[in-house]
Write a protein that holds these residues in place. Structure first.
Motif, PDB file in Angstrom:
ATOM      1  N   ALA A 257      81.610  62.861  13.425  1.00  0.00           N
ATOM      2  CA  ALA A 257      82.344  63.953  13.940  1.00  0.00           C
ATOM      3  C   ALA A 257      82.298  65.187  12.826  1.00  0.00           C
ATOM      4  N   PRO A 258      82.243  66.222  13.459  1.00  0.00           N
ATOM      5  CA  PRO A 258      81.932  67.583  12.521  1.00  0.00           C
ATOM      6  C   PRO A 258      82.954  67.473  11.331  1.00  0.00           C
ATOM      7  N   ILE A 259      84.056  67.068  11.692  1.00  0.00           N
ATOM      8  CA  ILE A 259      85.257  67.203  10.517  1.00  0.00           C
ATOM      9  C   ILE A 259      84.697  66.327   9.385  1.00  0.00           C
ATOM     10  N   PHE A 260      83.968  65.376   9.515  1.00  0.00           N
ATOM     11  CA  PHE A 260      83.469  64.346   8.423  1.00  0.00           C
ATOM     12  C   PHE A 260      82.261  64.958   7.787  1.00  0.00           C
ATOM     13  N   ARG A 261      81.464  65.649   8.544  1.00  0.00           N
ATOM     14  CA  ARG A 261      80.069  65.850   8.166  1.00  0.00           C
ATOM     15  C   ARG A 261      79.832  66.349   6.615  1.00  0.00           C
ATOM     16  N   PRO A 262      80.837  67.393   6.359  1.00  0.00           N
ATOM     17  CA  PRO A 262      80.555  67.969   4.647  1.00  0.00           C
ATOM     18  C   PRO A 262      80.605  66.654   3.505  1.00  0.00           C
ATOM     19  N   LEU A 263      81.642  65.726   3.967  1.00  0.00           N
ATOM     20  CA  LEU A 263      81.711  64.734   3.059  1.00  0.00           C
ATOM     21  C   LEU A 263      80.780  63.510   3.290  1.00  0.00           C
ATOM     22  N   ALA A 264      80.388  63.398   4.562  1.00  0.00           N
ATOM     23  CA  ALA A 264      79.429  62.255   4.858  1.00  0.00           C
ATOM     24  C   ALA A 264      77.793  62.731   4.510  1.00  0.00           C
ATOM     25  N   GLY A 265      77.755  63.810   4.671  1.00  0.00           N
ATOM     26  CA  GLY A 265      76.336  64.219   4.458  1.00  0.00           C
ATOM     27  C   GLY A 265      75.246  63.798   5.417  1.00  0.00           C
ATOM     28  N   ASP A 266      74.166  64.026   5.355  1.00  0.00           N
ATOM     29  CA  ASP A 266      73.126  63.640   6.347  1.00  0.00           C
ATOM     30  C   ASP A 266      72.924  62.325   6.689  1.00  0.00           C
ATOM     31  N   LEU A 267      73.239  61.654   7.814  1.00  0.00           N
ATOM     32  CA  LEU A 267      72.937  60.227   7.970  1.00  0.00           C
ATOM     33  C   LEU A 267      71.991  60.069   9.314  1.00  0.00           C
ATOM     34  N   GLN A 268      71.158  61.000   9.415  1.00  0.00           N
ATOM     35  CA  GLN A 268      70.230  60.962  10.528  1.00  0.00           C
ATOM     36  C   GLN A 268      69.294  59.725  10.558  1.00  0.00           C
ATOM     37  N   ALA A 269      69.079  59.320   9.148  1.00  0.00           N
ATOM     38  CA  ALA A 269      68.597  58.274   9.005  1.00  0.00           C
ATOM     39  C   ALA A 269      68.894  56.660   9.392  1.00  0.00           C
ATOM     40  N   VAL A 270      70.283  56.892   9.772  1.00  0.00           N
ATOM     41  CA  VAL A 270      70.921  55.678  10.209  1.00  0.00           C
ATOM     42  C   VAL A 270      70.627  55.445  11.662  1.00  0.00           C
ATOM     43  N   ARG A 271      70.468  56.522  12.408  1.00  0.00           N
ATOM     44  CA  ARG A 271      70.326  56.529  13.790  1.00  0.00           C
ATOM     45  C   ARG A 271      69.434  55.366  14.480  1.00  0.00           C
ATOM     46  N   GLY A 272      70.152  54.460  15.050  1.00  0.00           N
ATOM     47  CA  GLY A 272      69.384  53.492  15.888  1.00  0.00           C
ATOM     48  C   GLY A 272      68.971  52.490  15.198  1.00  0.00           C
ATOM     49  N   THR A 273      69.436  52.189  13.828  1.00  0.00           N
ATOM     50  CA  THR A 273      69.026  51.039  13.158  1.00  0.00           C
ATOM     51  C   THR A 273      70.005  49.754  13.399  1.00  0.00           C
ATOM     52  N   PHE A 274      69.769  49.225  14.489  1.00  0.00           N
ATOM     53  CA  PHE A 274      70.514  47.966  15.030  1.00  0.00           C
ATOM     54  C   PHE A 274      69.755  47.438  16.449  1.00  0.00           C
ATOM     55  N   ASP A 275      69.690  46.305  16.270  1.00  0.00           N
ATOM     56  CA  ASP A 275      68.899  45.402  17.419  1.00  0.00           C
ATOM     57  C   ASP A 275      70.000  44.819  18.137  1.00  0.00           C
ATOM     58  N   TYR A 276      71.025  44.528  17.556  1.00  0.00           N
ATOM     59  CA  TYR A 276      72.515  44.142  18.609  1.00  0.00           C
ATOM     60  C   TYR A 276      73.704  45.097  18.284  1.00  0.00           C
ATOM     61  N   PHE A 277      74.601  44.878  18.995  1.00  0.00           N
ATOM     62  CA  PHE A 277      75.914  45.380  18.766  1.00  0.00           C
ATOM     63  C   PHE A 277      76.837  44.159  18.572  1.00  0.00           C
ATOM     64  N   GLY A 278      77.301  44.411  17.336  1.00  0.00           N
ATOM     65  CA  GLY A 278      78.214  43.374  16.765  1.00  0.00           C
ATOM     66  C   GLY A 278      79.622  43.663  16.349  1.00  0.00           C
ATOM     67  N   PHE A 279      80.725  43.238  16.923  1.00  0.00           N
ATOM     68  CA  PHE A 279      82.041  43.608  16.760  1.00  0.00           C
ATOM     69  C   PHE A 279      83.033  42.664  16.399  1.00  0.00           C
ATOM     70  N   ASN A 280      83.952  42.907  15.617  1.00  0.00           N
ATOM     71  CA  ASN A 280      85.234  42.055  15.405  1.00  0.00           C
ATOM     72  C   ASN A 280      86.183  42.630  15.691  1.00  0.00           C
ATOM     73  N   THR A 281      87.114  41.610  16.572  1.00  0.00           N
ATOM     74  CA  THR A 281      88.097  42.463  16.964  1.00  0.00           C
ATOM     75  C   THR A 281      89.528  41.281  17.352  1.00  0.00           C
ATOM     76  N   TYR A 282      90.456  41.973  16.723  1.00  0.00           N
ATOM     77  CA  TYR A 282      91.810  41.163  16.509  1.00  0.00           C
ATOM     78  C   TYR A 282      93.053  41.875  17.268  1.00  0.00           C
ATOM     79  N   ALA A 283      93.353  43.067  17.005  1.00  0.00           N
ATOM     80  CA  ALA A 283      94.765  43.515  17.313  1.00  0.00           C
ATOM     81  C   ALA A 283      94.520  44.768  17.888  1.00  0.00           C
ATOM     82  N   ARG A 284      95.752  45.254  18.560  1.00  0.00           N
ATOM     83  CA  ARG A 284      96.142  46.518  19.028  1.00  0.00           C
ATOM     84  C   ARG A 284      97.427  47.014  18.549  1.00  0.00           C
ATOM     85  N   ASP A 285      97.268  48.464  18.177  1.00  0.00           N
ATOM     86  CA  ASP A 285      98.603  49.045  18.146  1.00  0.00           C
ATOM     87  C   ASP A 285      98.726  50.188  19.196  1.00  0.00           C
ATOM     88  N   LEU A 286     100.168  50.421  19.276  1.00  0.00           N
ATOM     89  CA  LEU A 286     100.518  51.375  20.177  1.00  0.00           C
ATOM     90  C   LEU A 286     100.642  52.729  19.609  1.00  0.00           C
TER      91      LEU A 286
END
Ligand code: FCB
Length: 450
Positions: A257-286
């Motif tokens: 997101a644009p708000i994070f870009r100045p701190l995050a820097g260029d992340l183009q090289a990260v794009r698409g570097t995954f063969d599967y989508f893995g997620f951990n999930t436990y909980a919910r907040d309202l």
């Protein structure tokens, strides 16, 4: 109408997840050990020999096999493998080779995590992932270890929960390095971890062109406390963007997101570097809008009345247990066109009052996601056996199997038998629900769950 059996696709992985520091014991060379010695475990406990896996993980692998499981996720302890910068311990690699061999001999697919919250103290002393050479150092470790294990494993998770690592380490302060309110640190650490992941992705594919490489991102369900209230919705959006999306945006599009870009820097090289989508999930907040909570994205976290609450540990940090989130996240990930894995899900529940409900609800959520077109291929329950829960020590019991850390005695909880039944049948049947979770018969979702 009577409920039908829910069958899973052939080859579906029914596994359990674990991490080196939490299970191996005597991991005295990583930053979590230093953190413990400095008195930061809230219960005052020590990791000690944990589940004694360094000596005998095979005893628990045998139980996983008896449960009918066909997969197991474990992590490598970098601090054992590279005790000093550039010095490699062949004995440590040999032990991991034994462990992976033992899993394969039992017909279980290993999923190996390269970084699960811990790293050598020397790496931490240089600034952890914020150090200038962090990516190069991590890449050197990966380049060292992967060729030595590639005949035994081709399924890799580079980094576990970069968002939890960064949030707990840099704003909440419960994890080393223990900063509080350091929002820059949260962004910069995750950006560096994204680069480290991308470097590892490239290295692994050079060694093993057919490897499956991904991450285990923590996805937390955030819902507006008052669903129609625009400010609650906005605050919910902010939480989701900051916690769930930052790292995934880097991974999927190379753009945060644009708000994070100045701190995050260029992340183009990260794009698409995954063969599967893995997620951990436990909980919910309202989330309820609260103008006073600017540092938390104007969101006040609340819990639905009657929600499933796991054992609170020392601070009630984990919120409402919400396996229903699996369906939402898996359906959403379907657009990426890659295989999907639930790399962790579970509950802290010493008396096993909720775990059977969680297993049934997770299986239903996964089945619904698959029916809706998500290419969901496996589920790794956290965890096979009670283990040392970070700053919560032994106060949170996530195991299908109960462990007495003093005597090392193991006892199967009822849910271990339920999970075994599901895994063996590759299905959830009405008879299993009737026996283990009668509250949920005939498709019922408890009010709190819905
Ligand atoms: C996850 C961690 C895992 C374990 C579970 C309960 O955030 O990845 O190590 O502590 O929570």
């Amino acid at each position: 109408m009577a409920e039908q059996s829910l069958r899973f696709p052939e080859g579906f992985l029914w596994g359990v997840a674990s991490a080196s520091h939490q299970c191996e014991g005597e991991t005295t060379n990583n930053q979590w050990y230093a953190w413990q010695q400095a008195g930061h475990i809230k219960t005052g406990e020590q990791v000690g020999i944990a589940c004694d896996w360094w000596r005998d993980a095979e005893r628990d692998f045998a139980s996983a096999h008896d449960m009918g499981l066909n997969a197991l996720r474990l992590s490598l302890e970098w601090s054992r493998i590279e005790p000093r910068p550039g010095e490699w311990d062949d004995g440590a690699i040999a032990r991991y080779r034994q462990m992976l061999t033992a899993l394969r001999a039992r017909g279980m697919t290993p999923l190996v995590t390269l970084h699960h919250f811990t790293h050598p103290q020397w790496f931490e002393a240089r600034g952890g992932f914020l150090a200038d050479d962090a990516v190069t150092r991590f890449a050197a470790y990966v380049a060292q270890v992967v060729p030595q294990l590639s005949d035994l494993c081709d399924f890799w998770c580079t980094i576990n929960e970069p968002n939890v690592y960064a949030t707990f380490g840099y704003t909440i302060g419960d994890f080393p390095p223990g900063h509080t309110g350091d929002l820059r640190g949260v962004i910069r650490a995750q950006a560096q971890m994204a680069r480290a992941h991308a470097a590892a992705y490239a290295i692994i594919h050079q060694i093993q062109p057919n490897a499956r490489v991904g991450v285990a991102q923590q996805l937390h369900t955030f819902d507006p406390a008052r669903p129609r209230n625009p400010l609650d919705r906005l605050a919910t959006r902010i939480q989701t963007t900051a916690f769930n999306d930052f790292f995934l945006d880097a991974l999927i599009s190379g753009q945060v997101a644009p708000i994070f870009r100045p701190l995050a820097g260029d992340l183009q090289a990260v794009r698409g570097t995954f063969d599967y989508f893995g997620f951990n999930t436990y909980a919910r907040d309202l989330i309820r809008f609260d103008p006073g909570k600017w540092s938390e994205g104007f969101g006040h976290r609340t819990t639905a009345p009657g929600a499933w609450l796991g054992d609170p540990g020392t601070g009630g940090v984990y919120g409402e247990i919400y396996p229903q989130g699996i369906e939402r996240f898996a359906r959403d990930a379907a657009r990426l066109g890659k295989p999907i894995y639930v790399t962790e899900n579970g509950v802290a529940d010493a008396t096993d009052r909720l775990r059977p409900l969680i297993l049934v609800t997770a299986a239903r959520a996964m089945h619904a996601a698959i029916a809706a077109g998500a290419d969901l291929r496996g589920y790794f329950h956290w965890s096979l056996i009670d283990n040392f829960e970070w700053a919560q020590g032994w106060s949170m019991r996530f195991g299908l199997i109960a462990l007495d850390p003093t005597t090392q005695e193991r006892t199967w909880r009822r849910s271990a038998h339920l999970y075994a039944a599901i895994a063996r049948a590759n299905a959830l049947t009405p008879a299993m629900i009737a026996e283990y979770a009668p509250e949920l018969m005939d498709g019922t979702e408890l009010a709190a769950g819905g």
